[in-house]
Design an enzyme around this catalytic site. Structure first.
Site, short mmCIF file in Angstrom:
data_model
loop_
_atom_site.label_atom_id
_atom_site.label_comp_id
_atom_site.label_asym_id
_atom_site.label_seq_id
_atom_site.Cartn_x
_atom_site.Cartn_y
_atom_site.Cartn_z
N HIS A 141 0.83 -1.21 0.00
CA HIS A 141 0.00 0.00 0.00
C HIS A 141 0.86 1.26 0.00
CE1 HIS A 141 -4.04 -1.84 1.21
NE2 HIS A 141 -3.19 -2.86 1.19
N ASP A 172 -5.65 5.98 2.16
CA ASP A 172 -5.87 4.57 1.86
C ASP A 172 -7.24 4.16 2.38
OD1 ASP A 172 -5.65 1.51 2.38
OD2 ASP A 172 -3.84 1.95 1.24
N GLN A 175 12.54 -5.47 -7.83
CA GLN A 175 11.61 -6.04 -8.81
C GLN A 175 11.51 -5.25 -10.11
OE1 GLN A 175 8.11 -8.29 -7.61
NE2 GLN A 175 6.83 -6.73 -8.54
N HIS A 186 1.79 -13.61 -7.67
CA HIS A 186 0.60 -13.84 -6.85
C HIS A 186 -0.56 -12.95 -7.29
CE1 HIS A 186 2.21 -10.15 -5.32
NE2 HIS A 186 1.34 -10.04 -4.34
N TRP A 232 -1.96 -6.31 -7.17
CA TRP A 232 -2.11 -5.36 -8.28
C TRP A 232 -0.81 -4.63 -8.61
CZ3 TRP A 232 -4.27 -5.14 -12.54
CH2 TRP A 232 -4.31 -3.96 -13.30
N GLN A 280 -6.67 -10.76 -5.63
CA GLN A 280 -5.76 -11.42 -6.57
C GLN A 280 -6.46 -12.31 -7.59
OE1 GLN A 280 -2.90 -13.15 -3.83
NE2 GLN A 280 -2.48 -11.14 -2.94
#
Length: 495
Positions: free
Chosen positions: A24, A129, A358, A373, A376, A398
């Site tokens: 998040h 959030d 990543q 997995h 998003w 997911q």
């Protein structure tokens, strides 16, 4: 340019509230930088431990002249019955800590209220959030518009909206194995009840917390979504309509990371030397490497991790396998060495024990597939990099993301996971995909069949469209302009 208008007419000040979880916080920090690049003053409110996670990235942004500041508030752990040292969602060791964690988070309302009374200039907008419903009370008290950030795609948000409006669909299902079709959707999509991120039964205190979040969603001024119009146009339009026009697609927000250091240091520091990782990738053929990463809160049982490893070995393809939560996976470490697995794959398998850079990996030309997995952030980063996806959903949104990737966008292949692996209940599930299943899925994604070639072509096209969306004049760039103009009108002193 909005940045010019912002400075000359009325200075905008956005206060951002990221939820204390890696998946998040990463996009919220990217959003902060995107808005600051337009001349908006940004204040990020978070706890000391979470502020430390992003210190390097934000320090570079501030040094470059971006108007960003961080305000730290102490999480009242003790008062909420939460053991010290549990300041982030992904550090919680037990589901029993969920309720005290959210209690502590919502107790931040009072100290944050005091902060707002002293803030200068006065905030023009809150971006919060979804998991922080207390920010709605702050927005109401200070008469400030609140924009919500879910961290999901429009496909998933629209799915949740439709199912909330038609609750009888889930309530009338006879079992958790029964499939249903989502009504009023542009595409025919089927799910089972556990596969949608909409709990029909939630016990006690957790139910109240969830209801507070849903209520805060309803009262928010609008929503920003980390996606782009060209990726899911029918769903972006449908969700915008559902929100009475107040939904802005502004992604992929990860593309604000232009330099290598920012790409490598999003969130936790990588547990492998960046140069070592790139050198290993340079030694592999173009499009030959499968990157395997199942998220920051994945803890599949040892039996399943072994099958995954053996399947990767039998695929005979080079791979990078990221195992996070490494301290929890000591048994896997033992298996790697005792079974001879690590020795057998040493020439074509790179094992990263912890956090990986990543974005750098996905952007490398030798990477030709991403076993994910389907969180998003990861899904969007894969598509943005033009890398085909091998989907292995676990829980939450997911399975929605998998349907979008495999059925709607046709840029990936399913590993065959149908059953939800809820956090804390992994051992009950056992093996969902054996080594043969893993090997078959890898071949289906990375082989030379017509379908595999079509997937590669399609994801490359969508990756190019992602980069165009964030450039000046692109859909996401224009949507940020539209959002700022909207808030600017509300923020004028005479309004």
């Amino acid at each position: 340019m909005v940045s010019e208008i912002t400075h000359k007419s009325y200075p905008l000040h956005f206060v951002l509230f990221p939820f204390m979880a890696q998946g998040h916080m990463i996009p919220m920090v990217d959003i902060a930088r995107l808005l600051a690049q337009r001349g908006v003053k940004i204040t990020i409110v978070t706890t000391p431990h979470n502020a430390a996670r992003f210190e390097n990235v934000l320090s570079r942004a501030i040094e470059s002249g971006l108007p960003i500041s961080i305000v730290q508030v102490k999480l009242p752990s003790q008062e909420a019955g939460l053991p010290e040292g549990n300041e982030t969602f992904d550090s919680l060791v037990s589901t029993k800590l969920l309720v005290p964690f959210f209690k502590a988070v919502n107790m931040l309302e009072e100290p944050v209220q005091k902060l707002f009374e002293e803030m200068s200039p006065q905030p023009s907008c809150i971006i919060s959030d979804f998991c922080l419903p207390y920010t709605s009370k702050i927005a109401k008290k200070f008469n400030i518009p609140k924009i919500l950030f879910h961290g999901m795609c429009c496909f998933c948000l629209l799915c949740m909206h439709v199912l909330r409006k038609n609750r009888e669909i889930l309530e009338n299902l006879k079992s958790d194995k029964e499939h249903f079709v989502v009504p009023y959707f542009p595409d025919r999509v089927e799910f089972t009840r556990p596969q949608v991120p909409l709990a029909t039964y939630v016990p006690g205190e957790w139910h109240e917390i969830k209801e507070d979040m849903v209520e805060a969603d309803k009262t928010s001024y609008g929503v920003i979504v980390n996606t782009y119009q060209e990726l899911e146009p029918a769903y972006a339009n449908g969700y915008k309509e559902a929100r009475s026009g107040k939904a802005w697609t502004i992604g992929p927000v990860s593309l604000c990371n232009k330099v290598g250091a920012d790409k490598a240091e999003r969130g936790n520091k990588a547990d492998i030397d960046q140069d070592e990782c790139l050198k290993w990738l340079d030694s592999k053929e173009e499009g030959s490497v499968l990157y395997v990463c199942l998220g920051s809160i994945c803890s599949l049982p040892l039996s399943q991790l072994k099958e995954l490893g053996l399947g990767l070995e039998e695929s005979q393809r080079p791979f990078i396998w990221v195992v996070r939560g490494w301290e929890k996976n000591k048994e896997l470490l033992e298996w790697f060495s005792e079974s001879g697995f690590e020795e057998r794959v040493k020439d074509r398998g790179l094992l990263i024990k912890g956090w990986s850079p990543q974005m750098l990996i996905l952007a490398h030309h030798s990477v030709g597939g991403f076993l994910t997995h389907c969180g998003w952030n990861s899904t969007l980063e894969g598509i943005t990099s033009g890398v085909p996806l091998l989907t292995w959903p676990l829980f939450g949104d997911q399975f929605c993301n998998q349907k979008l990737v495999v059925q709607v966008l046709k840029v990936g292949v399913s590993a065959g996971v149908e059953e939800v692996t809820n956090w804390g209940e992994e051992e009950k599930i056992g093996v969902l995909v054996d080594k043969e299943g893993v090997k078959k899925a890898v071949e289906e994604l990375m082989g030379e069949s017509d379908d595999a070639k079509e997937i590669r072509k399609r994801v490359k096209e969508l990756g190019q469209l992602a980069h165009k969306a964030v450039e000046e004049g692109g859909s996401s760039h224009s949507n940020i302009t539209s959002l700022l103009e909207d808030i600017m009108q509300l923020a004028q002193p005479n309004n």
